[in-house]
Design a protein around this motif. Structure first.
Motif, PDB file in Angstrom:
ATOM      1  N   HIS A   5      55.651  32.967  55.366  1.00  0.00           N
ATOM      2  CA  HIS A   5      56.934  33.107  54.674  1.00  0.00           C
ATOM      3  C   HIS A   5      56.771  33.271  53.170  1.00  0.00           C
ATOM      4  O   HIS A   5      57.764  33.441  52.451  1.00  0.00           O
ATOM      5  N   ALA A   6      55.532  33.225  52.682  1.00  0.00           N
ATOM      6  CA  ALA A   6      55.301  33.335  51.243  1.00  0.00           C
ATOM      7  C   ALA A   6      55.365  34.779  50.775  1.00  0.00           C
ATOM      8  O   ALA A   6      55.140  35.718  51.544  1.00  0.00           O
ATOM      9  N   GLN A   7      55.661  34.947  49.497  1.00  0.00           N
ATOM     10  CA  GLN A   7      55.576  36.255  48.853  1.00  0.00           C
ATOM     11  C   GLN A   7      54.294  36.243  48.017  1.00  0.00           C
ATOM     12  O   GLN A   7      54.194  35.502  47.035  1.00  0.00           O
ATOM     13  N   ILE A   8      53.310  37.043  48.446  1.00  0.00           N
ATOM     14  CA  ILE A   8      52.005  37.030  47.800  1.00  0.00           C
ATOM     15  C   ILE A   8      51.845  38.256  46.910  1.00  0.00           C
ATOM     16  O   ILE A   8      52.030  39.391  47.359  1.00  0.00           O
ATOM     17  N   SER A   9      51.517  38.011  45.649  1.00  0.00           N
ATOM     18  CA  SER A   9      51.254  39.088  44.691  1.00  0.00           C
ATOM     19  C   SER A   9      49.786  39.027  44.288  1.00  0.00           C
ATOM     20  O   SER A   9      49.149  37.971  44.332  1.00  0.00           O
ATOM     21  N   TRP A  10      49.268  40.178  43.876  1.00  0.00           N
ATOM     22  CA  TRP A  10      47.866  40.264  43.413  1.00  0.00           C
ATOM     23  C   TRP A  10      47.865  41.083  42.141  1.00  0.00           C
ATOM     24  O   TRP A  10      48.375  42.210  42.115  1.00  0.00           O
ATOM     25  N   ILE A  11      47.307  40.548  41.074  1.00  0.00           N
ATOM     26  CA  ILE A  11      47.221  41.296  39.821  1.00  0.00           C
ATOM     27  C   ILE A  11      45.811  41.851  39.663  1.00  0.00           C
ATOM     28  O   ILE A  11      44.822  41.129  39.817  1.00  0.00           O
ATOM     29  N   VAL A  12      45.726  43.151  39.385  1.00  0.00           N
ATOM     30  CA  VAL A  12      44.447  43.858  39.388  1.00  0.00           C
ATOM     31  C   VAL A  12      44.498  44.979  38.357  1.00  0.00           C
ATOM     32  O   VAL A  12      45.578  45.503  38.052  1.00  0.00           O
ATOM     33  N   ASP A  13      43.330  45.333  37.808  1.00  0.00           N
ATOM     34  CA  ASP A  13      43.338  46.457  36.874  1.00  0.00           C
ATOM     35  C   ASP A  13      43.259  47.781  37.636  1.00  0.00           C
ATOM     36  O   ASP A  13      42.970  47.808  38.834  1.00  0.00           O
ATOM     37  N   GLU A  14      43.522  48.851  36.927  1.00  0.00           N
ATOM     38  CA  GLU A  14      43.713  50.152  37.586  1.00  0.00           C
ATOM     39  C   GLU A  14      42.444  50.666  38.261  1.00  0.00           C
ATOM     40  O   GLU A  14      42.503  51.456  39.202  1.00  0.00           O
ATOM     41  N   ARG A  15      41.270  50.200  37.836  1.00  0.00           N
ATOM     42  CA  ARG A  15      40.024  50.697  38.414  1.00  0.00           C
ATOM     43  C   ARG A  15      39.897  50.346  39.892  1.00  0.00           C
ATOM     44  O   ARG A  15      39.358  51.126  40.680  1.00  0.00           O
ATOM     45  N   CYS A  16      40.352  49.170  40.241  1.00  0.00           N
ATOM     46  CA  CYS A  16      40.114  48.644  41.589  1.00  0.00           C
ATOM     47  C   CYS A  16      41.370  48.558  42.441  1.00  0.00           C
ATOM     48  O   CYS A  16      41.313  48.108  43.589  1.00  0.00           O
ATOM     49  N   ALA A  17      42.509  48.961  41.891  1.00  0.00           N
ATOM     50  CA  ALA A  17      43.782  48.760  42.593  1.00  0.00           C
ATOM     51  C   ALA A  17      43.829  49.454  43.947  1.00  0.00           C
ATOM     52  O   ALA A  17      44.449  48.962  44.899  1.00  0.00           O
ATOM     53  N   GLU A  18      43.148  50.601  44.056  1.00  0.00           N
ATOM     54  CA  GLU A  18      43.284  51.412  45.272  1.00  0.00           C
ATOM     55  C   GLU A  18      42.859  50.669  46.532  1.00  0.00           C
ATOM     56  O   GLU A  18      43.476  50.821  47.591  1.00  0.00           O
ATOM     57  N   ILE A  19      41.830  49.840  46.439  1.00  0.00           N
ATOM     58  CA  ILE A  19      41.337  49.164  47.640  1.00  0.00           C
ATOM     59  C   ILE A  19      42.363  48.175  48.188  1.00  0.00           C
ATOM     60  O   ILE A  19      42.325  47.787  49.355  1.00  0.00           O
ATOM     61  N   LEU A  20      43.334  47.767  47.345  1.00  0.00           N
ATOM     62  CA  LEU A  20      44.359  46.817  47.754  1.00  0.00           C
ATOM     63  C   LEU A  20      45.679  47.483  48.127  1.00  0.00           C
ATOM     64  O   LEU A  20      46.596  46.814  48.615  1.00  0.00           O
ATOM     65  N   GLN A  21      45.777  48.780  47.919  1.00  0.00           N
ATOM     66  CA  GLN A  21      47.033  49.471  48.190  1.00  0.00           C
ATOM     67  C   GLN A  21      47.356  49.461  49.685  1.00  0.00           C
ATOM     68  O   GLN A  21      46.476  49.604  50.531  1.00  0.00           O
ATOM     69  N   ASN A  22      48.639  49.270  49.981  1.00  0.00           N
ATOM     70  CA  ASN A  22      49.156  49.251  51.358  1.00  0.00           C
ATOM     71  C   ASN A  22      48.535  48.140  52.202  1.00  0.00           C
ATOM     72  O   ASN A  22      48.500  48.229  53.429  1.00  0.00           O
ATOM     73  N   ASN A  23      48.051  47.101  51.537  1.00  0.00           N
ATOM     74  CA  ASN A  23      47.537  45.946  52.261  1.00  0.00           C
ATOM     75  C   ASN A  23      48.725  45.159  52.816  1.00  0.00           C
ATOM     76  O   ASN A  23      49.580  44.706  52.051  1.00  0.00           O
ATOM     77  N   PRO A  24      48.812  44.981  54.139  1.00  0.00           N
ATOM     78  CA  PRO A  24      49.982  44.317  54.718  1.00  0.00           C
ATOM     79  C   PRO A  24      50.111  42.850  54.337  1.00  0.00           C
ATOM     80  O   PRO A  24      51.172  42.255  54.540  1.00  0.00           O
ATOM     81  N   TYR A  25      49.047  42.261  53.796  1.00  0.00           N
ATOM     82  CA  TYR A  25      49.106  40.856  53.403  1.00  0.00           C
ATOM     83  C   TYR A  25      49.587  40.667  51.973  1.00  0.00           C
ATOM     84  O   TYR A  25      49.772  39.537  51.525  1.00  0.00           O
ATOM     85  N   ILE A  26      49.755  41.768  51.234  1.00  0.00           N
ATOM     86  CA  ILE A  26      50.183  41.698  49.842  1.00  0.00           C
ATOM     87  C   ILE A  26      51.597  42.254  49.732  1.00  0.00           C
ATOM     88  O   ILE A  26      51.865  43.394  50.106  1.00  0.00           O
ATOM     89  N   ASP A  27      52.506  41.438  49.203  1.00  0.00           N
ATOM     90  CA  ASP A  27      53.892  41.889  49.028  1.00  0.00           C
ATOM     91  C   ASP A  27      54.083  42.670  47.741  1.00  0.00           C
ATOM     92  O   ASP A  27      54.927  43.552  47.661  1.00  0.00           O
ATOM     93  N   ASN A  28      53.315  42.329  46.726  1.00  0.00           N
ATOM     94  CA  ASN A  28      53.531  42.926  45.409  1.00  0.00           C
ATOM     95  C   ASN A  28      52.192  43.106  44.709  1.00  0.00           C
ATOM     96  O   ASN A  28      51.532  42.127  44.351  1.00  0.00           O
ATOM     97  N   LEU A  29      51.774  44.349  44.539  1.00  0.00           N
ATOM     98  CA  LEU A  29      50.530  44.656  43.834  1.00  0.00           C
ATOM     99  C   LEU A  29      50.872  44.972  42.382  1.00  0.00           C
ATOM    100  O   LEU A  29      51.558  45.947  42.082  1.00  0.00           O
ATOM    101  N   ILE A  30      50.386  44.125  41.476  1.00  0.00           N
ATOM    102  CA  ILE A  30      50.682  44.274  40.048  1.00  0.00           C
ATOM    103  C   ILE A  30      49.472  44.909  39.376  1.00  0.00           C
ATOM    104  O   ILE A  30      48.404  44.286  39.275  1.00  0.00           O
TER     105      ILE A  30
END
Length: 557
Positions: free
Chosen positions: A246-271
């Motif tokens: 039930h949690a809303q999970i966000s991950w903050i990442v720099d632009e170099r590595c963001a792609e590997i986290l994109q469309n990850n179903p466990y992440i609600d908000n990729l910053i």
């Protein structure tokens, strides 16, 4: 005259008390809605009245003598009122409510009516929601220190200067075909869960209990860079998601590595932030963006100054951290509480699992999940590039000769020699991958490998996105590489791999389990952090024949 005087006293008290409270709004972003209905319990009226004064909200107030006093008080606080209740004047009040709704107002109901019973929702609000199509946002307020009136509604009176919270539940929509009683129970249960949270857990120091009973806790993962470090953190993400669905999970990442986290179903908000343009204005904007979310928990998995800055900008209610590779450094320990694994020494993956275990997550290190979302489009893009090079998809050996530290690199000449031997022995297609991610630029390294391999290597260096690299790794029969991001991705994807390690401690930062064979020549000066060592005897001690034999075993298994 007496009623006006009492109304004045109540309004003054609410203003005084409210101005002293240290109030946190939890999940307030939910209620940024054009128009809505807000049910609260009678016991929470005082706690919410100060926060929403002069906001244009209309409050339903009973026609009783107590209601007359309350109506006078809330008008002085800038609220509008409609008089009536389920026991008296209800029909007239409903008519006025619908007229007010037409004019765009928000309506607040003391949901348990003027006479109770305690915490039992009346059905009038459900009827209004059904006819108006407005969402219902349950709300509750709680205080660290307060006393309770000895009345049926047990109204909470806060002690001045105490800590306070206001929390909001998920919106409830009532469709024309919905059953009123079913929806009444749904809203009632939501209100009671909020009441339980603010009364028992909102001020708890037990993070696990806090997260468990919070209606939608917000968790921020702070792991901004390096592919390998991000891969090491994925099992912790998985554990958090499974323990707190039930949690809303966000991950903050720099632009170099963001792609590997994109469309990850466990992440609600990729910053995603641009590390190259973090000037004062950008930092201010990032701070506003992070503070707007009002995170309940931040977990620093990086343990360096830059991650500490992000923790400070976010300012979550709880702040904990992994001990990371070499413990928290660069003053990062000033901003988050370091959580050590139960057993030391420990691999970085296990170190990252320690803080999520601290907040109640169960972990089995023999059955870890690395969630990397690879789309069919990524596979198609790789197949197209392989086809253009005339590569047989069934007989691919992948190679990565680069890596962040120069001292971690096995050497272009050796990779070239290995490629020739593998081509002659197995007839496989040897495909070189790599790029600039991972520290020192790998530019020119591919040309060296190709030259030393007598052009037996196919070169995809710099031609794959991160997600395409993941897709490519899933297609190879064996992957051979230095200790760097691509090797850690391969291990996470359970790809048969051979890792060549040198100066670092394999038990701390090497490939973690999986189907990876680690080759490392032991020398007295290991482990070290000399990134530019000129006499890398640890790497030189790993021979071409050693790597060749292990790759052949993996290829034929």
């Amino acid at each position: 005259m007496k009623i006006k005087f009492l109304s004045l006293i109540i309004a003054f008290f609410i203003k005084f008390m409210g101005s002293t409270l240290r109030l946190r709004h939890l999940n307030k972003t939910r209620i940024h809605h054009a128009q809505a209905l807000y049910p609260i319990w009678h016991s929470d009226e005082i706690g919410l009245a100060y926060s929403y004064r002069h906001t244009g909200i209309t409050i339903l107030v009973s026609l009783s003598k107590d209601g007359e006093i309350l109506a006078g008080a809330v008008k002085r606080l800038g609220f509008s009122t409609v008089r009536g209740s389920s026991s008296r004047g209800g029909q007239k009040a409903l008519f006025e409510i619908f007229e007010i709704i037409k004019n765009g107002a928000n309506i607040c109901f003391a949901a348990d009516g003027p006479r109770g019973p305690y915490h039992k929702l009346k059905s009038g609000m459900i009827y209004v929601a059904q006819k108006s199509a407005l969402p219902i946002f349950p709300a509750a307020a709680g205080f660290k220190h307060y006393f309770t009136l000895r009345s049926w509604d047990k109204t909470k009176i806060p002690i001045p200067f105490t800590r306070a919270v206001a929390v909001y539940g998920k919106p409830v929509y009532v469709k024309p075909e919905d059953d009123i009683e079913t929806k009444r129970l749904e809203v009632e249960q939501s209100l009671n869960k909020l009441a339980e949270f603010v009364d028992k857990y909102a001020f708890s120091k037990n993070i696990g209990e806090y997260l468990k009973h919070h209606p939608e806790p917000k968790i921020l993962i702070v792991q901004p860079s390096r592919l390998g470090d991000i891969v090491f953190t994925l099992p912790a993400l998985s554990a958090l998601r499974k323990r707190y669905p039930h949690a809303q999970i966000s991950w903050i990442v720099d632009e170099r590595c963001a792609e590997i986290l994109q469309n990850n179903p466990y992440i609600d908000n990729l910053i995603v932030f641009d590390r190259k343009n973090l000037n004062l204005r950008a930092l201010k904007d990032l701070k506003s963006r992070l503070r707007y979310e009002k995170f309940d928990l931040s977990i620093d998995f990086h343990g360096l100054f830059k991650s500490a800055v992000l923790v400070k900008l976010a300012n979550a209610h709880f702040k904990i951290a992994s001990s990371s590779t070499n413990g928290m450094r660069e003053l990062s320990w000033l901003f988050s509480k370091e959580i050590l694994p139960k057993k030391l020494p420990a691999h970085c993956v296990e170190r990252h699992l320690a803080p999520v275990q601290h907040v109640g997550c169960e972990v089995d290190t023999n059955n870890l999940e690395y969630m990397i979302n690879i789309s069919e489009a990524d596979f198609d893009a790789v197949r197209k590039k392989l086809s253009e090079l005339g590569i047989n998809e069934d007989k691919i050996i992948g190679m990565h000769a680069g890596g962040g530290w120069l001292s971690r690199r096995w050497g272009a000449e050796r990779y070239g020699e290995l490629a020739q031997k593998l081509k002659a022995e197995l007839g496989a297609s040897i495909v070189l991958v790599g790029g600039k991610e991972g520290g020192s630029s790998e530019k020119g390294l591919n040309e060296e490998v190709l030259a030393y391999s007598n052009n037996t290597v196919y070169d995809l260096t710099g031609k794959l996105t991160i997600k395409e690299l993941c897709a490519f790794l899933k297609m190879v029969k064996v992957f051979v590489a230095n200790e760097a991001g691509p090797m850690h991705i391969a291990t996470a994807l359970n790809v048969p791999s051979v890792a060549i390690l040198g100066p670092t401690d394999a038990s701390r930062t090497g490939p973690f389990k999986g189907r990876t064979k680690v080759l490392q020549h032991k020398v007295a000066c290991q482990p070290c952090r000399n990134r530019d060592c000129k006499n890398v005897i640890c790497m030189q001690g790993v021979s071409v024949s050693m790597v060749f034999d292990e790759v052949v075993k993996k290829y034929n298994s």
